[in-house]
Design a protein around this motif. Structure first.
Motif, PDB file in Angstrom:
ATOM      1  N   GLN A 549      37.869  29.506  67.835  1.00 29.15           N
ATOM      2  CA  GLN A 549      36.983  30.534  68.399  1.00 29.15           C
ATOM      3  C   GLN A 549      36.250  29.984  69.608  1.00 29.15           C
ATOM      4  O   GLN A 549      36.111  30.638  70.632  1.00 29.15           O
ATOM      5  CB  GLN A 549      36.003  31.008  67.328  1.00 29.15           C
ATOM      6  CG  GLN A 549      36.698  31.756  66.210  1.00 29.15           C
ATOM      7  CD  GLN A 549      35.813  31.983  64.997  1.00 29.15           C
ATOM      8  OE1 GLN A 549      34.611  31.757  65.036  1.00 29.15           O
ATOM      9  NE2 GLN A 549      36.417  32.426  63.910  1.00 29.15           N
ATOM     10  N   LYS A 550      35.808  28.754  69.464  1.00 29.12           N
ATOM     11  CA  LYS A 550      35.082  28.141  70.571  1.00 29.12           C
ATOM     12  C   LYS A 550      36.008  27.952  71.768  1.00 29.12           C
ATOM     13  O   LYS A 550      35.608  28.197  72.910  1.00 29.12           O
ATOM     14  CB  LYS A 550      34.546  26.795  70.099  1.00 29.12           C
ATOM     15  CG  LYS A 550      33.877  25.974  71.157  1.00 29.12           C
ATOM     16  CD  LYS A 550      33.289  24.753  70.517  1.00 29.12           C
ATOM     17  CE  LYS A 550      33.007  23.673  71.524  1.00 29.12           C
ATOM     18  NZ  LYS A 550      32.580  22.442  70.857  1.00 29.12           N
ATOM     19  N   ARG A 551      37.241  27.559  71.505  1.00 25.85           N
ATOM     20  CA  ARG A 551      38.179  27.369  72.601  1.00 25.85           C
ATOM     21  C   ARG A 551      38.430  28.691  73.315  1.00 25.85           C
ATOM     22  O   ARG A 551      38.502  28.754  74.534  1.00 25.85           O
ATOM     23  CB  ARG A 551      39.487  26.788  72.066  1.00 25.85           C
ATOM     24  CG  ARG A 551      40.490  26.484  73.168  1.00 25.85           C
ATOM     25  CD  ARG A 551      41.853  26.244  72.616  1.00 25.85           C
ATOM     26  NE  ARG A 551      41.907  25.013  71.831  1.00 25.85           N
ATOM     27  CZ  ARG A 551      43.053  24.493  71.405  1.00 25.85           C
ATOM     28  NH1 ARG A 551      44.193  25.076  71.665  1.00 25.85           N
ATOM     29  NH2 ARG A 551      43.043  23.385  70.694  1.00 25.85           N
ATOM     30  N   LEU A 552      38.537  29.760  72.536  1.00 22.20           N
ATOM     31  CA  LEU A 552      38.757  31.077  73.142  1.00 22.20           C
ATOM     32  C   LEU A 552      37.544  31.493  73.982  1.00 22.20           C
ATOM     33  O   LEU A 552      37.687  31.987  75.097  1.00 22.20           O
ATOM     34  CB  LEU A 552      39.047  32.121  72.061  1.00 22.20           C
ATOM     35  CG  LEU A 552      39.254  33.557  72.560  1.00 22.20           C
ATOM     36  CD1 LEU A 552      40.421  33.616  73.547  1.00 22.20           C
ATOM     37  CD2 LEU A 552      39.503  34.507  71.399  1.00 22.20           C
ATOM     38  N   TYR A 553      36.340  31.247  73.455  1.00 26.86           N
ATOM     39  CA  TYR A 553      35.153  31.602  74.224  1.00 26.86           C
ATOM     40  C   TYR A 553      35.083  30.811  75.531  1.00 26.86           C
ATOM     41  O   TYR A 553      34.678  31.338  76.565  1.00 26.86           O
ATOM     42  CB  TYR A 553      33.880  31.370  73.396  1.00 26.86           C
ATOM     43  CG  TYR A 553      33.587  32.507  72.444  1.00 26.86           C
ATOM     44  CD1 TYR A 553      33.828  33.829  72.797  1.00 26.86           C
ATOM     45  CD2 TYR A 553      33.050  32.262  71.186  1.00 26.86           C
ATOM     46  CE1 TYR A 553      33.556  34.871  71.927  1.00 26.86           C
ATOM     47  CE2 TYR A 553      32.772  33.299  70.308  1.00 26.86           C
ATOM     48  CZ  TYR A 553      33.029  34.596  70.686  1.00 26.86           C
ATOM     49  OH  TYR A 553      32.754  35.625  69.831  1.00 26.86           O
ATOM     50  N   ASN A 580      48.288  28.402  75.326  1.00 26.05           N
ATOM     51  CA  ASN A 580      47.426  28.865  74.237  1.00 26.05           C
ATOM     52  C   ASN A 580      47.354  30.380  74.119  1.00 26.05           C
ATOM     53  O   ASN A 580      47.327  30.909  73.014  1.00 26.05           O
ATOM     54  CB  ASN A 580      46.007  28.346  74.436  1.00 26.05           C
ATOM     55  CG  ASN A 580      45.950  26.845  74.349  1.00 26.05           C
ATOM     56  OD1 ASN A 580      46.553  26.256  73.461  1.00 26.05           O
ATOM     57  ND2 ASN A 580      45.272  26.222  75.307  1.00 26.05           N
ATOM     58  N   TYR A 581      47.268  31.047  75.269  1.00 21.07           N
ATOM     59  CA  TYR A 581      47.053  32.485  75.252  1.00 21.07           C
ATOM     60  C   TYR A 581      47.735  33.134  76.444  1.00 21.07           C
ATOM     61  O   TYR A 581      48.017  32.491  77.441  1.00 21.07           O
ATOM     62  CB  TYR A 581      45.558  32.853  75.426  1.00 21.07           C
ATOM     63  CG  TYR A 581      44.568  32.013  74.720  1.00 21.07           C
ATOM     64  CD1 TYR A 581      44.311  32.225  73.367  1.00 21.07           C
ATOM     65  CD2 TYR A 581      43.874  31.013  75.394  1.00 21.07           C
ATOM     66  CE1 TYR A 581      43.382  31.459  72.709  1.00 21.07           C
ATOM     67  CE2 TYR A 581      42.941  30.239  74.734  1.00 21.07           C
ATOM     68  CZ  TYR A 581      42.699  30.468  73.393  1.00 21.07           C
ATOM     69  OH  TYR A 581      41.788  29.703  72.739  1.00 21.07           O
ATOM     70  N   VAL A 582      47.842  34.448  76.326  1.00 22.63           N
ATOM     71  CA  VAL A 582      47.867  35.286  77.513  1.00 22.63           C
ATOM     72  C   VAL A 582      46.474  35.878  77.615  1.00 22.63           C
ATOM     73  O   VAL A 582      45.970  36.446  76.642  1.00 22.63           O
ATOM     74  CB  VAL A 582      48.923  36.406  77.379  1.00 22.63           C
ATOM     75  CG1 VAL A 582      48.604  37.540  78.332  1.00 22.63           C
ATOM     76  CG2 VAL A 582      50.300  35.860  77.668  1.00 22.63           C
ATOM     77  N   LEU A 583      45.848  35.706  78.757  1.00 15.29           N
ATOM     78  CA  LEU A 583      44.524  36.286  78.944  1.00 15.29           C
ATOM     79  C   LEU A 583      44.620  37.385  79.977  1.00 15.29           C
ATOM     80  O   LEU A 583      45.219  37.200  81.034  1.00 15.29           O
ATOM     81  CB  LEU A 583      43.523  35.226  79.417  1.00 15.29           C
ATOM     82  CG  LEU A 583      43.170  34.136  78.407  1.00 15.29           C
ATOM     83  CD1 LEU A 583      42.299  33.083  79.065  1.00 15.29           C
ATOM     84  CD2 LEU A 583      42.461  34.727  77.208  1.00 15.29           C
TER      85      LEU A 583
END
Lengths: 634, 200
Positions: A549-553, A580-583
């Motif tokens: 969650q922290k990494r996403l934030y 890690n993601y598509v943002l």
């Protein structure tokens, strides 16, 4: 100073011992000794970066390659994102390419970066922690900058050590289990552990006296504080202002507020603008406790020691600093509302409205850090940042839970010079009422108001609804329906309704279905610019652990900073893919949407999903936002 | 005392303040009195109040912010009752300038120190002087040496407390909020010393 901080990083940690002890507590106006101080801090910073230097180094070429990949541009398709952004979208994508080019132009200037229009601490082009674009002229830093993302992020910040201890199983937990208060008070700048901490915050006075340090004992850090002060005054003497010093992996961010100096030393790779915003909030938190009139103490006595004035507030500051990791309000400058049925919120708002105006400046009913309802007296408006530091102050001060209290507080954005008087009462472990008055004699009036409010809340079962809603949570991405046309009777996307089984009809059936929401949607944040409010979806698989969650934030925070970069922005859309993601970020006049998808998510589908999210948010806005309930404007 | 920007001017002579009804007397047999606790931070003011009001003791220290408000009614042997409306003030330096807000109009002041801390005893003396200067002239004052269970770490002799209290016309007692020792006695003794309204 500007050029050799890199070379001094090879000086080893003994550099600290070279520091002139005399330059410590008594900063000398004599420029020579300031130079010595500067040397000293340079050595200190260098040895800090030595201490935490990652052994893994990546080649520049690899990084640039990954950067190209991650900077995949949003292309024009036929979804309604494009319809709305139209030509602007095309311009954006050109701008973005230009920014990617900038990458190579941008020099990562080591050393002091003064306030000058030519410098921009850009992060738009930074893909993620992984993709560190390195300019050719920064190659000297490759070893330090090139830490691989995963490793760095996983080890990120000892600040969560306690969390890991508390929850050894590592699965979804909550930040509230975090232990507040001053930690590692025995450390000082000679401790190896202190040097290894990834994110330091300092508050000091213009005479170099320590006021607050996140780690370690303030008094033992007097020498270090004086060195920071020397850097600031050295640059100020040159008629300039220091904003940022880079030393290897570390950034040192300075914020000067009259006689108060705030410094952050971080190797978390957060953008400069984000860290500066965090220093602003830290300053605001201090003003909330003391008001800005504390400056007068320094007018009378420049060497005034402020530490005792902040006695017993360590938990307030450490809780705020901790919230930089988990609370998007700290960078969105918006507040979040507690999700609940419209009628229930109306009932709460009505009684708050009733007491407002009778000497109550603001009435706030809160559940944890979320607003259930909030009413201001006529023409009084509350800034989201003030709300953030006020709720942080109250939640981190345990004594408020014990009994009803009356305390002076200052809202810096409302009036930084004067105290307001806060009546605080907890109805249950999570739900509390704040009544603010300008009168120091208002206690019994506010207490009576609270009794009236409590009667209504109990009779209309608002408190029971709050407890129920706490369990249900807010927006679950699993509830996102794909086809708005098929929504007949699809109340499941509303709050306060029983949630359907996992694969009820109406879910997306075409295309890739991720573990979380449809089309690989993992999480989103929607901010309404008119309301200054945001809503964040509940975390679900695979963003389960606090670390994820922290990494996403952090990723959102970078995204936010890049979208609002004054030098290159503002931008309207951004699509970025990394391991890690598509943002996906979409900023309009009305709202800002930040969404995270599975890294393998299909782009066209992701865009479609974002449109659905916006529609969904509009459909349920009276349950997730506080809408025009009161006559104030933000 | 640090910053005191918007603290009310104590010379303004504002009456009432945080005091709902100045008399504090419900009737001859049932008194309602305003009580304020003063003293250095960490001496155990909140612990004394919570022991008295709720019978609880929490060893984890919770710093009081501003002031907490609690009330408790006790019954005396002569079947009269006394309702204490207690202002438990924060001991931090930044709140010192706010103290008049809480002790103004108080019928009782309980000044607390920690028997293991001579500094807190000096601070207690500061508060006694402050109350003599600015408090109600007929205020009942108690001097309380708390943490009596830590007698092996005692640094303030009981005799010092007794002597100082006697010199200043105060009632003296040593208490332990941890063991509940003398807590009820403290409040019962205060109740006995309250000036009674003459029966009409």
């Amino acid at each position: 100073m500007t050029s050799d901080s890199n070379s001094s990083s090879s000086d080893s940690s003994s550099g600290r011992d070279d520091r002139n002890p005399d330059s410590g507590s008594e900063p000398d106006p004599n420029p020579e000794s300031i130079d010595q101080s500067l040397d000293a801090i340079e050595n200190q910073l260098a040895s800090i970066s030595m201490a935490s230097r990652s052994p893994t180094a990546t080649l520049d070429d690899d990084e640039e390659e990954e950067e190209d990949q991650s900077a995949e541009q949003l292309t024009i398709g036929n979804g309604s994102v494009e319809e709305e952004i139209g030509v602007a979208g095309a311009i954006d994508s050109i701008e973005d390419e230009h920014i990617v080019d900038n990458n190579n132009i941008r020099a990562e200037l080591p050393g002091v970066i003064a306030e000058s229009p030519s410098f921009e601490w850009k992060n738009i082009s930074e893909g993620d922690e992984v993709e560190r674009p390195l300019s050719p002229n920064s190659s000297g830093y490759a070893g330090e900058r090139g830490s691989t993302s995963g490793g760095d992020d996983v080890n990120d910040d000892e600040e969560d050590t306690e969390i890991r201890v508390v929850e050894n199983d590592g699965v979804s937990g909550s930040h509230e289990q975090w232990v507040s208060g001053k930690r590692y008070p025995d450390e000082d700048d000679a401790s190896v552990s202190w040097r290894k901490r990834k994110k330091h915050f300092f508050i000091l006075s213009h005479s170099g006296k320590p006021i607050y340090s996140r780690y370690g004992d303030e008094y033992k850090l007097a020498g270090f504080s004086a060195t920071l002060q020397a850097i600031i005054s050295f640059v100020e003497n040159g008629g300039d202002r220091v904003k940022l010093v880079k030393a290897g992996k570390h950034q040192v961010i300075f914020l000067v507020k009259g006689p108060i100096y705030l410094v952050c030393i971080s190797c978390t790779e957060e953008p400069y603008e984000s860290l500066k915003g965090q220093l602003e909030l830290l300053y605001g938190q201090m003003i909330l406790i003391l008001t800005k009139s504390v400056n007068r103490c320094f007018e009378k006595n420049p060497k005034f020691d402020m530490t005792s004035l902040l006695g017993g507030t360590e938990a307030v500051f450490s809780s705020l600093i901790h919230s930089f990791n988990w609370n998007p309000a700290t960078f969105l400058h918006a507040y979040s509302c507690f999700p609940m049925a419209y009628a229930t919120r109306q009932a709460a708002g009505a009684i708050l409205q009733d007491v407002a105006g009778s000497g109550v400046l603001f009435s706030l009913l809160m559940c944890k850090h979320k607003v259930i309802s909030l009413v201001g007296a006529q023409k009084a408006s509350l800034h989201p940042d003030d709300l953030l530091i006020l709720s942080n102050f109250i939640m981190s001060s345990e004594s408020f839970r014990t009994s009803e209290s009356f305390s002076p507080i200052c809202l810096p954005r409302y009036n930084a010079m004067a105290f307001l008087y806060a009546y605080v009462h907890y109805f249950d472990i999570d739900t509390y009422l704040i009544l603010l008055s300008t009168s120091p004699d208002a206690f019994f009036h506010l207490k009576d108001s609270r009794i009236r409010i409590e009667t209504v809340l109990v009779n209309s079962n608002v408190l029971g609804e709050v407890q129920r809603s706490l369990v249900d949570g807010g927006l679950h991405i699993e509830d996102l329906l794909m086809d708005p046309g098929s929504r007949a009777g699809a109340n499941s996307s509303h709050l306060g309704q029983p949630r359907p089984a996992a694969d009820s009809s109406g879910r997306i059936t075409d295309g890739f279905v991720g573990i979380g929401g449809p089309a690989g949607l993992w999480h989103f944040i929607y901010k309404s610019n008119y309301l200054d409010q945001y809503v964040s979806s509940e975390f679900s698989s695979p963003i389960n652990s606090l670390r994820q969650q922290k990494r996403l934030y952090r990723a959102y925070q970078r995204l936010y900073a890049s979208m609002h970069d004054n030098g290159t922005g503002p931008h309207k859309t951004q699509f970025r893919r990394d391991e890690n993601y598509v943002l996906l970020c979409w900023v309009t006049q009305d709202f800002e949407l930040y969404a995270a998808f599975d890294p393998l998510a299909d782009k066209a589908l992701a865009i479609k999903i974002c449109n659905r999210v916006c529609q969904w948010v509009k459909d349920v806005e009276n349950e997730i936002f506080l809408l025009g309930a009161s006559p104030f404007s933000w | 005392m640090g910053c005191s920007s918007s603290v009310p001017d104590r010379s303004a002579g504002r009456i009432g303040g945080i005091n709902p009804d100045n008399g504090g007397v419900v009737d001859a047999k049932n008194l309602k009195v305003k009580l304020v606790l003063l003293g250095d931070s960490g001496v155990g003011k909140s612990c004394i109040v919570l022991r008295f009001v709720r019978g609880q003791f929490d060893p984890t220290s919770k710093v009081t912010v501003g002031a907490s408000f609690l009330s408790q009614t006790i019954a005396l042997q002569d079947s009269s009752t006394v309702k204490f409306e207690i202002w438990d003030t924060a001991g931090q330096e930044r709140y010192a300038a706010l103290a008049p807000l809480y002790y103004r109009g108080a019928a009782v002041a309980v000044v607390v120190y920690d028997i293991t801390s001579p500094e807190s005893f000096s601070k207690a003396q500061y508060w006694v002087k402050e109350l003599q200067k600015h408090g109600s002239p007929d205020i009942v004052m108690a001097l309380v040496g708390n943490k009596a269970d830590l007698h092996e770490r005692r640094e303030v002799p009981a005799q010092d407390g007794i002597d100082y209290a006697e010199k200043n016309g105060m009632f003296f007692i040593e208490t332990s909020a941890k063991t509940a020792d003398n807590i009820n006695q403290l409040f019962e003794e205060i109740a006995k010393r309250l000036p009674r309204p003459s029966p009409s």
